[in-house]
Design a protein around this motif. Structure first.
Motif, PDB file in Angstrom:
ATOM      1  N   ASP A  39       0.821  -1.226   0.000  1.00 16.94           N
ATOM      2  CA  ASP A  39       0.000   0.000   0.000  1.00 16.94           C
ATOM      3  C   ASP A  39       0.850   1.269   0.000  1.00 16.94           C
ATOM      4  OD1 ASP A  39       0.877  -0.672   2.583  1.00 16.94           O
ATOM      5  OD2 ASP A  39      -0.748   0.456   3.529  1.00 16.94           O
ATOM      6  N   ARG A  40       2.154   1.137   0.192  1.00 21.23           N
ATOM      7  CA  ARG A  40       3.053   2.299   0.205  1.00 21.23           C
ATOM      8  C   ARG A  40       3.847   2.412  -1.089  1.00 21.23           C
ATOM      9  NH1 ARG A  40       1.776   5.836   3.291  1.00 21.23           N
ATOM     10  NH2 ARG A  40       3.506   6.239   4.707  1.00 21.23           N
ATOM     11  N   LYS A  41       3.436   1.660  -2.117  1.00 19.14           N
ATOM     12  CA  LYS A  41       4.253   1.569  -3.329  1.00 19.14           C
ATOM     13  C   LYS A  41       4.485   2.907  -4.022  1.00 19.14           C
ATOM     14  CE  LYS A  41       0.415   0.128  -6.356  1.00 19.14           C
ATOM     15  NZ  LYS A  41       0.256   1.341  -7.167  1.00 19.14           N
ATOM     16  N   ASP A  42       3.500   3.816  -3.950  1.00 19.58           N
ATOM     17  CA  ASP A  42       3.639   5.107  -4.648  1.00 19.58           C
ATOM     18  C   ASP A  42       4.180   6.209  -3.741  1.00 19.58           C
ATOM     19  OD1 ASP A  42       2.613   4.042  -7.046  1.00 19.58           O
ATOM     20  OD2 ASP A  42       0.569   4.231  -6.252  1.00 19.58           O
ATOM     21  N   THR A  43       4.547   5.850  -2.524  1.00 19.49           N
ATOM     22  CA  THR A  43       5.014   6.846  -1.549  1.00 19.49           C
ATOM     23  C   THR A  43       6.516   7.070  -1.694  1.00 19.49           C
ATOM     24  OG1 THR A  43       3.262   6.052  -0.086  1.00 19.49           O
ATOM     25  CG2 THR A  43       4.991   7.401   0.926  1.00 19.49           C
ATOM     26  N   TYR A  44       6.914   8.326  -1.573  1.00 23.15           N
ATOM     27  CA  TYR A  44       8.343   8.671  -1.641  1.00 23.15           C
ATOM     28  C   TYR A  44       8.991   8.431  -0.278  1.00 23.15           C
ATOM     29  CZ  TYR A  44       7.629  10.600  -6.253  1.00 23.15           C
ATOM     30  OH  TYR A  44       7.359  10.727  -7.591  1.00 23.15           O
ATOM     31  N   PRO A  45      10.291   8.125  -0.270  1.00 18.24           N
ATOM     32  CA  PRO A  45      10.972   7.799   0.987  1.00 18.24           C
ATOM     33  C   PRO A  45      10.713   8.804   2.113  1.00 18.24           C
ATOM     34  CG  PRO A  45      12.417   7.269  -0.822  1.00 18.24           C
ATOM     35  CD  PRO A  45      11.196   7.913  -1.433  1.00 18.24           C
ATOM     36  N   ALA A  46      10.696  10.098   1.786  1.00 21.12           N
ATOM     37  CA  ALA A  46      10.543  11.110   2.840  1.00 21.12           C
ATOM     38  C   ALA A  46       9.232  10.942   3.619  1.00 21.12           C
ATOM     39  CB  ALA A  46      10.619  12.504   2.242  1.00 21.12           C
ATOM     40  N   ALA A  47       8.220  10.368   2.972  1.00 18.25           N
ATOM     41  CA  ALA A  47       6.920  10.216   3.633  1.00 18.25           C
ATOM     42  C   ALA A  47       6.744   8.831   4.270  1.00 18.25           C
ATOM     43  CB  ALA A  47       5.792  10.478   2.632  1.00 18.25           C
ATOM     44  N   LEU A  48       7.771   7.986   4.186  1.00 13.79           N
ATOM     45  CA  LEU A  48       7.697   6.657   4.818  1.00 13.79           C
ATOM     46  C   LEU A  48       8.284   6.733   6.223  1.00 13.79           C
ATOM     47  CD1 LEU A  48       9.104   4.506   1.858  1.00 13.79           C
ATOM     48  CD2 LEU A  48       6.698   4.623   2.578  1.00 13.79           C
ATOM     49  N   SER A  49       7.799   5.859   7.113  1.00 17.39           N
ATOM     50  CA  SER A  49       8.429   5.746   8.433  1.00 17.39           C
ATOM     51  C   SER A  49       9.778   5.033   8.281  1.00 17.39           C
ATOM     52  CB  SER A  49       7.520   4.942   9.371  1.00 17.39           C
ATOM     53  OG  SER A  49       7.532   3.581   8.993  1.00 17.39           O
ATOM     54  N   GLY A  50      10.598   5.095   9.320  1.00 19.18           N
ATOM     55  CA  GLY A  50      11.892   4.410   9.271  1.00 19.18           C
ATOM     56  C   GLY A  50      11.742   2.928   8.981  1.00 19.18           C
ATOM     57  N   GLY A  51      10.792   2.287   9.670  1.00 17.82           N
ATOM     58  CA  GLY A  51      10.582   0.853   9.475  1.00 17.82           C
ATOM     59  C   GLY A  51      10.143   0.534   8.051  1.00 17.82           C
ATOM     60  N   GLU A  52       9.278   1.412   7.500  1.00 19.16           N
ATOM     61  CA  GLU A  52       8.836   1.206   6.111  1.00 19.16           C
ATOM     62  C   GLU A  52      10.003   1.391   5.150  1.00 19.16           C
ATOM     63  OE1 GLU A  52       4.140   2.640   6.405  1.00 19.16           O
ATOM     64  OE2 GLU A  52       5.709   4.128   6.028  1.00 19.16           O
ATOM     65  N   ARG A  53      10.829   2.388   5.424  1.00 22.36           N
ATOM     66  CA  ARG A  53      11.989   2.597   4.541  1.00 22.36           C
ATOM     67  C   ARG A  53      12.890   1.371   4.540  1.00 22.36           C
ATOM     68  NH1 ARG A  53      13.873   8.672   6.308  1.00 22.36           N
ATOM     69  NH2 ARG A  53      11.720   9.361   6.461  1.00 22.36           N
ATOM     70  N   GLN A  54      13.110   0.805   5.740  1.00 21.73           N
ATOM     71  CA  GLN A  54      13.998  -0.352   5.775  1.00 21.73           C
ATOM     72  C   GLN A  54      13.357  -1.541   5.072  1.00 21.73           C
ATOM     73  OE1 GLN A  54      16.933  -0.787   5.487  1.00 21.73           O
ATOM     74  NE2 GLN A  54      17.930  -0.825   7.498  1.00 21.73           N
ATOM     75  N   ARG A  55      12.033  -1.654   5.155  1.00 25.32           N
ATOM     76  CA  ARG A  55      11.398  -2.768   4.437  1.00 25.32           C
ATOM     77  C   ARG A  55      11.500  -2.579   2.919  1.00 25.32           C
ATOM     78  NH1 ARG A  55       5.803  -3.864   7.232  1.00 25.32           N
ATOM     79  NH2 ARG A  55       6.099  -1.817   8.175  1.00 25.32           N
ATOM     80  N   VAL A  56      11.395  -1.339   2.452  1.00 28.89           N
ATOM     81  CA  VAL A  56      11.608  -1.069   1.022  1.00 28.89           C
ATOM     82  C   VAL A  56      13.045  -1.457   0.650  1.00 28.89           C
ATOM     83  CG1 VAL A  56      11.760   0.733  -0.757  1.00 28.89           C
ATOM     84  CG2 VAL A  56       9.864   0.756   0.893  1.00 28.89           C
ATOM     85  N   ALA A  57      13.986  -1.109   1.541  1.00 20.71           N
ATOM     86  CA  ALA A  57      15.392  -1.437   1.263  1.00 20.71           C
ATOM     87  C   ALA A  57      15.603  -2.952   1.238  1.00 20.71           C
ATOM     88  CB  ALA A  57      16.298  -0.784   2.301  1.00 20.71           C
ATOM     89  N   VAL A  58      14.895  -3.680   2.104  1.00 22.92           N
ATOM     90  CA  VAL A  58      15.002  -5.147   2.086  1.00 22.92           C
ATOM     91  C   VAL A  58      14.430  -5.684   0.769  1.00 22.92           C
ATOM     92  CG1 VAL A  58      14.223  -7.308   3.159  1.00 22.92           C
ATOM     93  CG2 VAL A  58      14.979  -5.408   4.608  1.00 22.92           C
ATOM     94  N   ALA A  59      13.292  -5.143   0.353  1.00 17.10           N
ATOM     95  CA  ALA A  59      12.696  -5.576  -0.924  1.00 17.10           C
ATOM     96  C   ALA A  59      13.681  -5.330  -2.067  1.00 17.10           C
ATOM     97  CB  ALA A  59      11.385  -4.829  -1.183  1.00 17.10           C
ATOM     98  N   ARG A  60      14.292  -4.150  -2.067  1.00 20.28           N
ATOM     99  CA  ARG A  60      15.273  -3.835  -3.113  1.00 20.28           C
ATOM    100  C   ARG A  60      16.427  -4.845  -3.086  1.00 20.28           C
ATOM    101  NH1 ARG A  60      18.508   1.615  -2.409  1.00 20.28           N
ATOM    102  NH2 ARG A  60      19.011   0.445  -0.520  1.00 20.28           N
ATOM    103  N   ALA A  61      16.886  -5.172  -1.881  1.00 21.82           N
ATOM    104  CA  ALA A  61      18.017  -6.099  -1.757  1.00 21.82           C
ATOM    105  C   ALA A  61      17.657  -7.501  -2.257  1.00 21.82           C
ATOM    106  CB  ALA A  61      18.483  -6.167  -0.308  1.00 21.82           C
ATOM    107  N   LEU A  62      16.371  -7.863  -2.154  1.00 24.15           N
ATOM    108  CA  LEU A  62      15.952  -9.215  -2.551  1.00 24.15           C
ATOM    109  C   LEU A  62      15.587  -9.319  -4.028  1.00 24.15           C
ATOM    110  CD1 LEU A  62      13.661 -10.123   0.484  1.00 24.15           C
ATOM    111  CD2 LEU A  62      16.004 -10.907   0.047  1.00 24.15           C
ATOM    112  N   MET A  63      15.526  -8.187  -4.688  1.00 23.24           N
ATOM    113  CA  MET A  63      14.998  -8.110  -6.058  1.00 23.24           C
ATOM    114  C   MET A  63      15.624  -9.137  -6.991  1.00 23.24           C
ATOM    115  SD  MET A  63      12.792  -6.363  -7.771  1.00 23.24           S
ATOM    116  CE  MET A  63      12.446  -6.291  -9.523  1.00 23.24           C
ATOM    117  N   ASN A  64      16.937  -9.297  -6.913  1.00 20.86           N
ATOM    118  CA  ASN A  64      17.630 -10.198  -7.849  1.00 20.86           C
ATOM    119  C   ASN A  64      17.895 -11.575  -7.249  1.00 20.86           C
ATOM    120  OD1 ASN A  64      17.656  -8.129  -9.771  1.00 20.86           O
ATOM    121  ND2 ASN A  64      19.506  -7.255  -8.873  1.00 20.86           N
ATOM    122  N   ARG A  65      17.129 -11.938  -6.233  1.00 23.57           N
ATOM    123  CA  ARG A  65      17.263 -13.239  -5.560  1.00 23.57           C
ATOM    124  C   ARG A  65      18.727 -13.527  -5.213  1.00 23.57           C
ATOM    125  NH1 ARG A  65      13.231 -13.707  -9.426  1.00 23.57           N
ATOM    126  NH2 ARG A  65      11.253 -14.469  -8.587  1.00 23.57           N
TER     127      ARG A  65
END
Ligand SMILES: Nc1ncnc2c1ncn2[C@@H]1O[C@H](COP(=O)(O)OP(=O)(O)O)[C@@H](O)[C@H]1O
Ligand SMILES: [Mg+2]
Length: 236
Positions: free
Chosen positions: A140-166
């Motif tokens: 539900d936060r897919k269209d949100t820019y980092p500045a508007a995400l909480s710290g925990g949400e930002r780190q989860r986005v970063a985890v998703a990015r890290a997992l992107m290429n398996r």
């Protein structure tokens, strides 16, 4: 890929007598260690003992002054800069204390961008990015820019990015260091879940709670060397 006769698990990381000097400073002073597929290894030690340098060596972001680093069967010393960049993109995921997201891109694009230059189409990349955000509970936060995400949400986005290429290996440098305790716990739980489905983890942390919750092995570093290694009991 090399295997020990005593173990059926592949070696994912092997450091053999790695030294790294920055001018007169010895960041790593003969570090040797091995990490096997499916391991969750926590690295602890005082500030300046070489933990981030260790991760940078494993990620191929920097090269040792001497000694060998092998990741996923590849001797990183045999790769040129382009080869290292490709290797990193294909096999390594990294998360950092301060997330390192791109401020000008919404969450979904931050994640999808990691697939650039790996040969998949932009459309496939966005589809996989959305799947990952969904699995990590932040679709539900897919269209949100980092500045508007909480710290925990930002780190989860970063985890998703890290997992992107398996990636064969997920590296985390103080992943909860900038989070409040509740968001830290959530990121911790996420790392545990990932390890339980087979993701190999190497986590640098100052937090003994994080180490004992997430990791099956603890490596204590002092003055650029492994000072102690121990097995950790899985916690409930
Ligand atoms: N790029 C660099 N240039 C010069 N010195 C560095 C660099 N990176 C790390 N160091 C030095 O190497 C040592 C280990 O640093 P680091 O790996 O960042 O430690 P840690 O992550 O355990 O706090 C420190 O003394 C640090 O100042
Ligand atoms: Mg560090």
């Amino acid at each position: 890929m090399t295997q020990d006769p005593g173990s059926s698990q592949q070696v994912v990381v092997r450091l053999d007598g790695v030294h790294k000097e920055y001018g007169d400073a010895k960041a790593l002073d003969g570090m040797s260690l091995e990490i096997r597929a499916g391991d969750a290894v926590a690295v602890m030690g005082p500030s300046g003992c070489g933990k981030s340098t260790l991760l940078n060596m494993v990620a191929g972001l920097d090269r040792p002054t001497s000694g060998a680093v092998e990741v996923h069967g590849q001797d990183l010393g045999k790769l040129n800069e382009t080869g290292l960049a490709l290797f990193r993109r294909r096999h390594i995921g990294m998360i950092f204390q301060f997330f390192n997201l791109i401020d000008d891109l919404p969450a979904l694009d931050n994640v999808a961008l990691a697939a650039q230059l790996t040969g998949i189409s932009a459309r496939q990349a966005r589809r996989r990015a959305l799947e990952l955000l969904d699995e990590l509970g932040i679709a539900d936060r897919k269209d949100t820019y980092p500045a508007a995400l909480s710290g925990g949400e930002r780190q989860r986005v970063a985890v998703a990015r890290a997992l992107m290429n398996r990636p064969a290996l997920l590296l985390a440098d103080e992943p909860t260091g900038a989070l409040d305790s509740r968001s830290g716990e959530q990121v911790m739980d996420l790392l545990i879940d990932l390890n339980q489905i087979g993701q190999t983890l190497l986590i640098v942390t100052h937090d003994p709670h994080l180490a004992t919750r997430c990791a099956s092995r603890l490596i204590e570093v002092a003055d650029g060397r492994v000072a102690r290694e121990s097995a950790l009991e899985p916690s409930a």
